[in-house]
Scaffold this motif. Structure first.
Motif, PDB file in Angstrom:
ATOM      1  N   GLU A  97      19.413 -19.931  18.628  1.00 44.03           N
ATOM      2  CA  GLU A  97      18.832 -18.593  18.793  1.00 44.03           C
ATOM      3  C   GLU A  97      18.035 -18.153  17.574  1.00 44.03           C
ATOM      4  OE1 GLU A  97      22.137 -16.150  19.940  1.00 44.03           O
ATOM      5  OE2 GLU A  97      22.189 -17.027  21.945  1.00 44.03           O
ATOM      6  N   ASN A  98      18.150 -18.851  16.461  1.00 43.33           N
ATOM      7  CA  ASN A  98      17.390 -18.526  15.262  1.00 43.33           C
ATOM      8  C   ASN A  98      15.972 -19.081  15.436  1.00 43.33           C
ATOM      9  OD1 ASN A  98      16.225 -18.326  12.748  1.00 43.33           O
ATOM     10  ND2 ASN A  98      18.082 -18.893  11.642  1.00 43.33           N
ATOM     11  N   GLN A  99      15.064 -18.244  15.878  1.00 44.61           N
ATOM     12  CA  GLN A  99      13.716 -18.687  16.240  1.00 44.61           C
ATOM     13  C   GLN A  99      12.856 -19.113  15.058  1.00 44.61           C
ATOM     14  OE1 GLN A  99      12.030 -15.655  18.733  1.00 44.61           O
ATOM     15  NE2 GLN A  99      13.637 -15.861  20.255  1.00 44.61           N
ATOM     16  N   ASN A 100      13.263 -18.771  13.845  1.00 39.89           N
ATOM     17  CA  ASN A 100      12.500 -19.144  12.666  1.00 39.89           C
ATOM     18  C   ASN A 100      12.950 -20.466  12.062  1.00 39.89           C
ATOM     19  OD1 ASN A 100      10.872 -16.788  12.670  1.00 39.89           O
ATOM     20  ND2 ASN A 100      12.625 -15.655  11.892  1.00 39.89           N
ATOM     21  N   ALA A 101      14.130 -20.918  12.437  1.00 40.88           N
ATOM     22  CA  ALA A 101      14.696 -22.140  11.859  1.00 40.88           C
ATOM     23  C   ALA A 101      14.252 -23.367  12.649  1.00 40.88           C
ATOM     24  CB  ALA A 101      16.213 -22.064  11.856  1.00 40.88           C
ATOM     25  N   PHE A 102      14.170 -24.482  11.960  1.00 42.72           N
ATOM     26  CA  PHE A 102      13.968 -25.768  12.626  1.00 42.72           C
ATOM     27  C   PHE A 102      15.343 -26.310  13.014  1.00 42.72           C
ATOM     28  CE2 PHE A 102       9.895 -25.590  10.512  1.00 42.72           C
ATOM     29  CZ  PHE A 102       9.056 -26.270  11.374  1.00 42.72           C
ATOM     30  N   CYS A 103      15.464 -26.824  14.224  1.00 45.49           N
ATOM     31  CA  CYS A 103      16.716 -27.430  14.703  1.00 45.49           C
ATOM     32  C   CYS A 103      16.409 -28.845  15.172  1.00 45.49           C
ATOM     33  CB  CYS A 103      17.296 -26.635  15.863  1.00 45.49           C
ATOM     34  SG  CYS A 103      17.810 -24.978  15.433  1.00 45.49           S
ATOM     35  N   PHE A 104      17.151 -29.788  14.638  1.00 45.70           N
ATOM     36  CA  PHE A 104      17.038 -31.183  15.035  1.00 45.70           C
ATOM     37  C   PHE A 104      18.391 -31.591  15.595  1.00 45.70           C
ATOM     38  CE2 PHE A 104      14.021 -30.533  11.562  1.00 45.70           C
ATOM     39  CZ  PHE A 104      12.850 -30.957  12.174  1.00 45.70           C
ATOM     40  N   ILE A 105      18.413 -32.029  16.845  1.00 52.63           N
ATOM     41  CA  ILE A 105      19.669 -32.247  17.551  1.00 52.63           C
ATOM     42  C   ILE A 105      19.812 -33.692  18.006  1.00 52.63           C
ATOM     43  CG2 ILE A 105      21.058 -31.544  19.540  1.00 52.63           C
ATOM     44  CD1 ILE A 105      19.197 -28.948  19.492  1.00 52.63           C
ATOM     45  N   GLU A 106      20.919 -34.314  17.587  1.00 52.02           N
ATOM     46  CA  GLU A 106      21.284 -35.640  18.089  1.00 52.02           C
ATOM     47  C   GLU A 106      22.299 -35.454  19.212  1.00 52.02           C
ATOM     48  OE1 GLU A 106      22.121 -38.712  15.179  1.00 52.02           O
ATOM     49  OE2 GLU A 106      21.488 -37.339  13.589  1.00 52.02           O
ATOM     50  N   TRP A 107      22.233 -36.276  20.217  1.00 54.35           N
ATOM     51  CA  TRP A 107      23.123 -36.251  21.374  1.00 54.35           C
ATOM     52  C   TRP A 107      23.076 -34.913  22.119  1.00 54.35           C
ATOM     53  CZ3 TRP A 107      24.405 -41.010  22.512  1.00 54.35           C
ATOM     54  CH2 TRP A 107      24.511 -41.941  21.473  1.00 54.35           C
ATOM     55  N   PRO A 108      21.888 -34.388  22.432  1.00 54.89           N
ATOM     56  CA  PRO A 108      21.783 -33.092  23.110  1.00 54.89           C
ATOM     57  C   PRO A 108      22.333 -33.099  24.533  1.00 54.89           C
ATOM     58  CG  PRO A 108      19.665 -34.170  23.049  1.00 54.89           C
ATOM     59  CD  PRO A 108      20.587 -34.993  22.193  1.00 54.89           C
ATOM     60  N   GLU A 109      22.468 -34.283  25.121  1.00 54.17           N
ATOM     61  CA  GLU A 109      22.954 -34.356  26.498  1.00 54.17           C
ATOM     62  C   GLU A 109      24.383 -33.835  26.651  1.00 54.17           C
ATOM     63  OE1 GLU A 109      22.720 -38.700  24.970  1.00 54.17           O
ATOM     64  OE2 GLU A 109      21.786 -36.781  24.557  1.00 54.17           O
ATOM     65  N   ILE A 110      25.116 -33.707  25.551  1.00 53.87           N
ATOM     66  CA  ILE A 110      26.503 -33.220  25.602  1.00 53.87           C
ATOM     67  C   ILE A 110      26.561 -31.765  26.063  1.00 53.87           C
ATOM     68  CG2 ILE A 110      28.581 -32.799  24.208  1.00 53.87           C
ATOM     69  CD1 ILE A 110      27.889 -35.816  24.511  1.00 53.87           C
ATOM     70  N   ALA A 111      25.577 -30.958  25.664  1.00 53.98           N
ATOM     71  CA  ALA A 111      25.559 -29.534  26.041  1.00 53.98           C
ATOM     72  C   ALA A 111      24.120 -29.102  26.330  1.00 53.98           C
ATOM     73  CB  ALA A 111      26.176 -28.693  24.938  1.00 53.98           C
ATOM     74  N   GLU A 112      23.468 -29.898  27.125  1.00 56.36           N
ATOM     75  CA  GLU A 112      22.050 -29.712  27.425  1.00 56.36           C
ATOM     76  C   GLU A 112      21.721 -28.322  27.974  1.00 56.36           C
ATOM     77  OE1 GLU A 112      19.207 -33.313  28.635  1.00 56.36           O
ATOM     78  OE2 GLU A 112      20.688 -32.764  30.130  1.00 56.36           O
ATOM     79  N   GLU A 113      22.679 -27.715  28.667  1.00 57.73           N
ATOM     80  CA  GLU A 113      22.442 -26.401  29.274  1.00 57.73           C
ATOM     81  C   GLU A 113      22.074 -25.352  28.228  1.00 57.73           C
ATOM     82  OE1 GLU A 113      26.192 -27.620  30.026  1.00 57.73           O
ATOM     83  OE2 GLU A 113      24.749 -29.111  30.685  1.00 57.73           O
TER      84      GLU A 113
END
Length: 136
Positions: A97-113
């Motif tokens: 939800e932090n629109q200013n931050a960069f987010c890099f996610i490994e294994w996103p399929e765990i909580a893709e929703e």
């Protein structure tokens, strides 16, 4: 977009993606174990000005870094999470939800929703020991 690269070109690949998608702040990496997700995310962090040592957040779930101008950068690894509720309890929703931050996610399929349509999907495939293919 498809990019095939040798591991020695990883910095240029990260730079190219950041330049091609200047407004994107969330990147979801889909790939097999050992395919280079963490290595590529380290390159993204360096391109964004992170000078400290970056490591996989496999056990901490989320690592936070600062880039240029104190830019917030989150590297998260959802491999150990058991699903959406576990991800929320780990603080994943807060970083997304932090629109200013960069987010890099490994294994996103765990909580893709939780991703919605915010994240750019990057699929990494093995070509050989030193070469990968990215599909964006």
């Amino acid at each position: 977009m498809t990019i095939e690269y040798h591991i020695s070109q990883i910095e240029e690949v990260a730079q190219k993606i950041l330049m091609h998608y200047p407004t994107v702040r969330c990147f979801a990496f889909y790939a097999e174990m050992g395919s280079g997700k963490t290595t590529l995310i380290r390159a993204f962090c360096r391109q964004l000005g992170v000078t400290e040592n970056t490591s996989s957040p496999t056990f901490s779930i989320i690592n936070e870094y600062r880039g240029y101008n104190s830019q917030e950068i989150y590297h998260s690894d959802w491999y150990r999470l058991k699903g959406v509720q576990d991800a929320i309890e780990a603080g994943v929703q807060d970083i997304l939800e932090n629109q200013n931050a960069f987010c890099f996610i490994e294994w996103p399929e765990i909580a893709e929703e939780l991703l919605g349509d915010k994240c750019l999907t990057i699929k990494i495939s093995f070509i050989n020991n030193d070469t990968r293919r990215l599909e964006i």
